[in-house]
Design a protein around this motif. Sequence first.
Motif, mmCIF file in Angstrom:
data_model
loop_
_atom_site.group_PDB
_atom_site.id
_atom_site.type_symbol
_atom_site.label_atom_id
_atom_site.label_comp_id
_atom_site.label_asym_id
_atom_site.label_seq_id
_atom_site.Cartn_x
_atom_site.Cartn_y
_atom_site.Cartn_z
ATOM 1 N N SER A 63 0.833 -1.204 0.000
ATOM 2 C CA SER A 63 0.000 0.000 0.000
ATOM 3 C C SER A 63 0.869 1.255 0.000
ATOM 4 O O SER A 63 0.533 2.248 -0.654
ATOM 5 C CB SER A 63 -0.937 0.012 1.207
ATOM 6 O OG SER A 63 -1.890 -1.008 1.093
ATOM 7 N N GLY A 64 1.974 1.218 0.725
ATOM 8 C CA GLY A 64 2.904 2.357 0.727
ATOM 9 C C GLY A 64 3.474 2.607 -0.652
ATOM 10 O O GLY A 64 3.572 3.752 -1.098
ATOM 11 N N GLU A 65 3.836 1.527 -1.358
ATOM 12 C CA GLU A 65 4.349 1.676 -2.728
ATOM 13 C C GLU A 65 3.266 2.230 -3.643
ATOM 14 O O GLU A 65 3.546 3.075 -4.510
ATOM 15 C CB GLU A 65 4.840 0.325 -3.243
ATOM 16 C CG GLU A 65 6.099 -0.169 -2.572
ATOM 17 C CD GLU A 65 6.445 -1.602 -2.946
ATOM 18 O OE1 GLU A 65 5.901 -2.107 -3.958
ATOM 19 O OE2 GLU A 65 7.241 -2.210 -2.221
ATOM 20 N N ALA A 66 2.035 1.765 -3.477
ATOM 21 C CA ALA A 66 0.923 2.248 -4.301
ATOM 22 C C ALA A 66 0.685 3.742 -4.066
ATOM 23 O O ALA A 66 0.475 4.499 -5.026
ATOM 24 C CB ALA A 66 -0.347 1.459 -3.990
ATOM 25 N N LEU A 67 0.743 4.175 -2.808
ATOM 26 C CA LEU A 67 0.562 5.602 -2.515
ATOM 27 C C LEU A 67 1.689 6.437 -3.103
ATOM 28 O O LEU A 67 1.444 7.512 -3.662
ATOM 29 C CB LEU A 67 0.471 5.823 -1.001
ATOM 30 C CG LEU A 67 -0.826 5.395 -0.331
ATOM 31 C CD1 LEU A 67 -0.690 5.482 1.182
ATOM 32 C CD2 LEU A 67 -1.990 6.246 -0.805
ATOM 33 N N ARG A 68 2.913 5.931 -2.977
ATOM 34 C CA ARG A 68 4.049 6.677 -3.523
ATOM 35 C C ARG A 68 3.944 6.787 -5.044
ATOM 36 O O ARG A 68 4.252 7.829 -5.625
ATOM 37 C CB ARG A 68 5.368 6.038 -3.107
ATOM 38 C CG ARG A 68 5.761 6.407 -1.684
ATOM 39 C CD ARG A 68 7.147 5.928 -1.304
ATOM 40 N NE ARG A 68 7.209 4.498 -1.021
ATOM 41 C CZ ARG A 68 6.771 3.931 0.099
ATOM 42 N NH1 ARG A 68 6.252 4.673 1.042
ATOM 43 N NH2 ARG A 68 6.863 2.633 0.290
ATOM 44 N N SER A 69 3.497 5.729 -5.709
ATOM 45 C CA SER A 69 3.402 5.788 -7.171
ATOM 46 C C SER A 69 2.225 6.666 -7.623
ATOM 47 O O SER A 69 2.243 7.192 -8.729
ATOM 48 C CB SER A 69 3.273 4.382 -7.765
ATOM 49 O OG SER A 69 2.056 3.796 -7.405
ATOM 50 N N ALA A 70 1.219 6.841 -6.762
ATOM 51 C CA ALA A 70 0.057 7.664 -7.110
ATOM 52 C C ALA A 70 0.180 9.095 -6.576
ATOM 53 O O ALA A 70 -0.762 9.875 -6.676
ATOM 54 C CB ALA A 70 -1.208 7.022 -6.561
ATOM 55 N N THR A 71 1.347 9.457 -6.047
ATOM 56 C CA THR A 71 1.526 10.768 -5.425
ATOM 57 C C THR A 71 1.194 11.906 -6.389
ATOM 58 O O THR A 71 0.510 12.858 -6.016
ATOM 59 C CB THR A 71 2.969 10.927 -4.891
ATOM 60 O OG1 THR A 71 3.191 9.920 -3.907
ATOM 61 C CG2 THR A 71 3.193 12.280 -4.266
ATOM 62 N N GLY A 72 1.656 11.826 -7.625
ATOM 63 C CA GLY A 72 1.398 12.890 -8.604
ATOM 64 C C GLY A 72 -0.087 13.070 -8.858
ATOM 65 O O GLY A 72 -0.599 14.198 -8.877
#
Length: 144
Positions: A63-72
């Motif tokens: 979930s942390g990776e998903a949030l980081r990739s969706a940051t933009g």
Amino acid sequence: MASERQARLGDRIRVILAERLEKGLRDPRLGFVTITDVRVTGDLQHASVFYTVLGSDEEREASGEALRSATGMLRSEVGKHLNTRLTPSLEFIPDALPENAGHIAELLREAQERDAAVAGLASSATYAGDEDPYVKPREAGDED
């Protein structure tokens, strides 16, 4: 005044992100995420977004990776709903709240076990001297 504005902006960002995450992202790695807090810097340029994830360590990591990739995408969503000149950059930080709560629960359980052990010892204990060690005033009939 500035800290009030920071707090208001942080609350607004938290609501916007929570609503957006409730609608869902197209990332299968994203689990059940809760935005716990948002702290905005004094210049309103950067927002630290604290979150928790319900599930295992692997689900938290994914979930942390998903949030980081969706940051933009999430930042542009925040920008659409804010009435500010600049949209703050977002940084997603896992909140240590669940780990701390688990640790506190373990400490409380340990303390309860120790209290029970002490109570067990106290129930079978006897006085070292007289039961009532306090000196009482002599009565008129008592003489040595």
